[in-house]
Design a protein around this motif. Structure first.
Motif, PDB file in Angstrom:
ATOM      1  N   ASN A   1      61.393  19.645  54.832  1.00 11.85           N
ATOM      2  CA  ASN A   1      61.985  18.709  53.872  1.00 11.85           C
ATOM      3  C   ASN A   1      61.519  17.285  54.147  1.00 11.85           C
ATOM      4  O   ASN A   1      61.253  16.519  53.233  1.00 11.85           O
ATOM      5  N   ASN A   2      61.403  16.933  55.457  1.00 13.27           N
ATOM      6  CA  ASN A   2      60.952  15.593  55.818  1.00 13.27           C
ATOM      7  C   ASN A   2      59.560  15.299  55.297  1.00 13.27           C
ATOM      8  O   ASN A   2      59.282  14.231  54.774  1.00 13.27           O
ATOM      9  N   GLU A   3      58.653  16.286  55.485  1.00 14.25           N
ATOM     10  CA  GLU A   3      57.271  16.078  55.078  1.00 14.25           C
ATOM     11  C   GLU A   3      57.179  15.927  53.566  1.00 14.25           C
ATOM     12  O   GLU A   3      56.505  15.043  53.046  1.00 14.25           O
ATOM     13  N   GLU A   4      57.925  16.786  52.870  1.00  9.36           N
ATOM     14  CA  GLU A   4      57.939  16.736  51.405  1.00  9.36           C
ATOM     15  C   GLU A   4      58.468  15.385  50.935  1.00  9.36           C
ATOM     16  O   GLU A   4      57.883  14.732  50.073  1.00  9.36           O
ATOM     17  N   GLN A   5      59.566  14.961  51.551  1.00  6.63           N
ATOM     18  CA  GLN A   5      60.179  13.684  51.178  1.00  6.63           C
ATOM     19  C   GLN A   5      59.194  12.535  51.387  1.00  6.63           C
ATOM     20  O   GLN A   5      59.021  11.677  50.517  1.00  6.63           O
TER      21      GLN A   5
ATOM     22  N   ALA B   1      53.441   9.140  41.585  1.00  8.09           N
ATOM     23  CA  ALA B   1      53.327  10.047  40.452  1.00  8.09           C
ATOM     24  C   ALA B   1      53.611  11.494  40.850  1.00  8.09           C
ATOM     25  O   ALA B   1      53.096  12.409  40.246  1.00  8.09           O
ATOM     26  N   ALA B   2      54.457  11.666  41.867  1.00  4.91           N
ATOM     27  CA  ALA B   2      54.631  13.014  42.402  1.00  4.91           C
ATOM     28  C   ALA B   2      55.881  13.706  41.860  1.00  4.91           C
ATOM     29  O   ALA B   2      56.847  13.059  41.456  1.00  4.91           O
ATOM     30  N   ILE B   3      55.820  15.040  41.857  1.00  2.43           N
ATOM     31  CA  ILE B   3      56.989  15.861  41.568  1.00  2.43           C
ATOM     32  C   ILE B   3      57.093  16.875  42.695  1.00  2.43           C
ATOM     33  O   ILE B   3      56.073  17.304  43.238  1.00  2.43           O
ATOM     34  N   GLY B   4      58.323  17.209  43.089  1.00  5.05           N
ATOM     35  CA  GLY B   4      58.466  18.141  44.196  1.00  5.05           C
ATOM     36  C   GLY B   4      59.815  18.833  44.160  1.00  5.05           C
ATOM     37  O   GLY B   4      60.582  18.696  43.200  1.00  5.05           O
ATOM     38  N   LEU B   5      60.095  19.601  45.201  1.00  5.97           N
ATOM     39  CA  LEU B   5      61.349  20.339  45.284  1.00  5.97           C
ATOM     40  C   LEU B   5      61.977  20.007  46.626  1.00  5.97           C
ATOM     41  O   LEU B   5      61.298  19.994  47.640  1.00  5.97           O
ATOM     42  N   LEU B   6      63.264  19.703  46.612  1.00  6.21           N
ATOM     43  CA  LEU B   6      63.888  19.199  47.824  1.00  6.21           C
ATOM     44  C   LEU B   6      65.376  19.545  47.803  1.00  6.21           C
ATOM     45  O   LEU B   6      66.004  19.529  46.753  1.00  6.21           O
ATOM     46  N   SER B   7      65.887  19.831  48.989  1.00  6.43           N
ATOM     47  CA  SER B   7      67.330  19.997  49.114  1.00  6.43           C
ATOM     48  C   SER B   7      68.013  18.683  48.695  1.00  6.43           C
ATOM     49  O   SER B   7      67.512  17.607  48.984  1.00  6.43           O
ATOM     50  N   ILE B   8      69.143  18.780  48.002  1.00  5.70           N
ATOM     51  CA  ILE B   8      69.758  17.551  47.470  1.00  5.70           C
ATOM     52  C   ILE B   8      70.173  16.569  48.556  1.00  5.70           C
ATOM     53  O   ILE B   8      70.294  15.397  48.298  1.00  5.70           O
ATOM     54  N   ALA B   9      70.372  17.046  49.784  1.00 11.05           N
ATOM     55  CA  ALA B   9      70.777  16.121  50.842  1.00 11.05           C
ATOM     56  C   ALA B   9      69.653  15.159  51.212  1.00 11.05           C
ATOM     57  O   ALA B   9      69.888  14.166  51.889  1.00 11.05           O
ATOM     58  N   TRP B  10      68.427  15.442  50.793  1.00 15.39           N
ATOM     59  CA  TRP B  10      67.291  14.587  51.134  1.00 15.39           C
ATOM     60  C   TRP B  10      66.950  13.574  50.038  1.00 15.39           C
ATOM     61  O   TRP B  10      66.006  12.825  50.153  1.00 15.39           O
TER      62      TRP B  10
END
Lengths: 290, 305
Positions: free
Chosen positions: B198-202, B210-219
């Motif tokens: 999640n950290n790396e994605e964030q 211009a990014a789109i991604g998927l993440l746990s809502i807590a992040w």
């Protein structure tokens, strides 16, 4: 042949040191053999198409080509970027600096060679990806080029110090003769010393490449992590994947079972062979230089 | 000369042999457990979504029980499930359900639900500010399939979309892909980058504009904004309220995975997670406790900077 002539001394010292030497040199064989054994299942199910398959999706297909391609590509980028700088600074230290100053430059380079990969990786993800994006006007900075650039910085000290050694190994008479024939200092370096040191310089590059090819964490953080060959293939500013980065990302999940594990080990085997070939070539060339 | 030399050598060899002997002795007993008879170790690893809760809990639990040591590592849900299955881990963390395949491989896996979470579709703050506040399931799917490649096509600026995918074994990806395509291991040919935790994605989404991604809502935070899911005229925002009420469609359980029923010290730790103290930590980490008598009105974002 009589074994006594092979091993003339057979006291406890012989057996003791022999034991440690056996362990030390046996490690490489054990490593290689276990890589081969563990990778058998994937070659059994996929055949050699494992090597040129372009699709990797855990549980469905294992094609290694994007990773092999990515590894070769970032290594090639690194060598093209590093060579001019390594050669330039090696010529400066070897031919134009003397005594203390030379040792200082060398010491600095050797210190740089010891910086852990993760430090470069952090610099890479925090600064380099942003710079590459802004300087080249890209939409994103996680690219093969970024990884190659980072690797160039990482292997610069290795390539530079080994190149410098190769240049120093050219005997002084060559320089004296060249200068006495009326060549300028520059001509002497470019036309006499560098050609003489060429095998050694090539060796230095190969050994640097070996290190670059195996680097994991720094590359993993900036390469983009996507198992795909760019379209077109020479597009350096696309994301990709290298072998160590792929293994680093998937190993913990696949640990110890299944085709996925075998496929990762087979990737490791491919990397092992490529790095071995590079170091072998590098060492042969360096030996010829001496 | 040779005599003196070899005496030292023999001593050296003896020490090495002793070392080898000791490690072989330890090996079959399962690592260093043999050495730590009276102080128990609980090995925990897996989902980076569940990780923040458990590392907080481990800190408190160890303070209360000095004889118990808990090691907590990341890796992803896949690592958690397989680690528990192979007993390399005492507790595996998983932010998704155990797959049938995993159940076939490890017969005795047992899950304990400690909280609820949701996976949000997130975008760079620049995109959110330019007016993209919600997308339909079809639109997000088409972005991940590579059918929609420019933000202009969904009402944003004229800018190529940087589609960020996750490693295939990540729980967040399983849940997200199941929602988009009905298949937890669906492929995403439109992806440009693949990240892990999640950290790396964030971090990668925050770095991009211009990014789109998927993440746990807590992040979710100011740089990485969760967008709403559009269903017809309705827009469902990724808030804890909407997850709790069941309106937000991409919700999931946060699981502790053990080989068989947790017992002994592992059982005590699992019980602690379910106790009011543990459940408080679930809430403090930005998730929804499962045993929660009082209403919680906190919005998402406790891993924000």
């Amino acid at each position: 042949m009589n074994t006594r002539s092979l091993f003339p001394e057979r006291g406890p010292a012989f057996w003791g040191t022999g034991f440690t030497a056996l362990i030390a040199s046996g490690t490489i064989f054990i490593l290689f053999v276990s890589l081969v054994i563990e990778s058998v299942p994937v070659f059994k199910t996929q055949g050699v198409s494992f090597l040129w398959g372009t699709d990797w999706f855990a549980g469905e297909a294992y094609g290694a080509l994007p990773m092999i391609f990515g590894s070769l590509m970032v290594t090639a980028i690194a060598v093209v970027l590093v060579f001019p700088f390594a050669l330039g600074s090696a010529i400066l230290t070897s031919e134009f600096l003397n005594g203390r100053l030379r040792l200082m430059v060398k010491a600095a380079m050797e210190l740089l060679a010891g910086v852990p990969g993760i430090i470069y990786g952090l610099m890479g993800i925090a600064l380099l990806t942003i710079w590459v994006r802004d300087v080249f006007g890209l939409i994103d900075g996680n690219t093969l080029f970024t990884a190659g650039l980072l690797l160039a910085v990482m292997v610069l000290p290795t390539v530079m110090t080994l190149s410098e050694d190769a240049l120093r190994a050219v005997p002084g008479e060559f320089r004296d003769t060249a200068l006495s024939l009326g060549l300028t200092r520059m001509e002497m370096v470019l036309k006499v010393v560098v050609p003489q040191a060429l095998p050694g310089l090539a060796g230095a590059v190969f050994l640097g490449l070996g290190r670059a090819m195996g680097e994991t964490i720094a590359v993993m953080l900036v390469i983009g992590g996507i198992d795909r060959i760019p379209q077109p293939w020479f597009n350096l500013f696309a994301s990709g994947q290298s072998i160590p980065s792929k293994i680093g990302r998937e190993a913990a999940e696949a640990l110890g079972f299944d085709l996925q594990w075998s496929a990762l080990i087979a990737l490791g085997l491919v990397l092992f062979v490529m790095v071995m070939a590079l170091s072998l070539a590098g060492n042969l060339l360096l030996r010829r230089a001496r | 000369m040779p005599g003196r030399f070899s005496k030292k050598l023999i001593l050296g060899m003896a020490l090495i042999l002793l070392g080898v002997g000791i490690s072989i002795q330890i090996w079959p007993g399962g690592g260093f457990h043999v050495l730590a008879q009276d102080s128990a170790v609980i090995r925990v690893a897996g989902s980076t979504t569940v990780l923040p809760i458990v590392s907080r809990a481990a800190e408190r639990f160890q303070a209360d029980h000095p004889a118990i040591k808990i090691t907590v590592n990341a890796g992803g849900s896949g690592v958690g499930v397989h680690g528990a299955g192979t007993r390399r881990l005492d507790i595996g963390l998983a932010s998704r359900e155990i797959t049938p395949k995993e159940n076939d491989r490890y017969a005795s896996l047992h899950t304990t639900v400690i909280g609820r979470d949701a996976v949000a579709c997130v975008v760079s703050s620049e995109i959110f500010r330019s007016g993209v506040h919600a997308l339909s399931r079809k639109q997000i799917g088409d972005i991940y399939l590579g059918k929609i490649t420019n933000w202009r096509q969904v009402g944003g600026p004229d800018r190529q979309i940087i589609v960020i995918d996750k490693e295939t074994h990540r729980g967040t990806r399983h849940v997200f892909m199941r929602y988009l395509f009905g298949k937890s291991n669906a492929r995403a040919p439109g992806a440009r980058l693949v990240t892990g935790s999640n950290n790396e994605e964030q971090a990668k989404i925050a770095q991009s504009d211009a990014a789109i991604g998927l993440l746990s809502i807590a992040w979710i935070n100011d740089d990485v904004v969760g967008i709403g899911i559009r269903e017809g005229r309705r827009v469902i925002k990724p808030t804890l309220e909407n997850v709790r009420s069941g309106r937000f469609p991409i919700a999931r359980n946060l699981n502790l995975v053990t080989a068989g029923e947790p017992n002994d010290v592992v059982g005590r730790f699992v019980d602690y997670m379910l106790s009011p103290k543990g459940q408080e930590l679930v809430q403090a980490s930005g998730y929804i406790p499962i045993h929660s008598p009082q209403a919680v009105s906190k919005v998402a974002g406790s891993h924000s900077k």
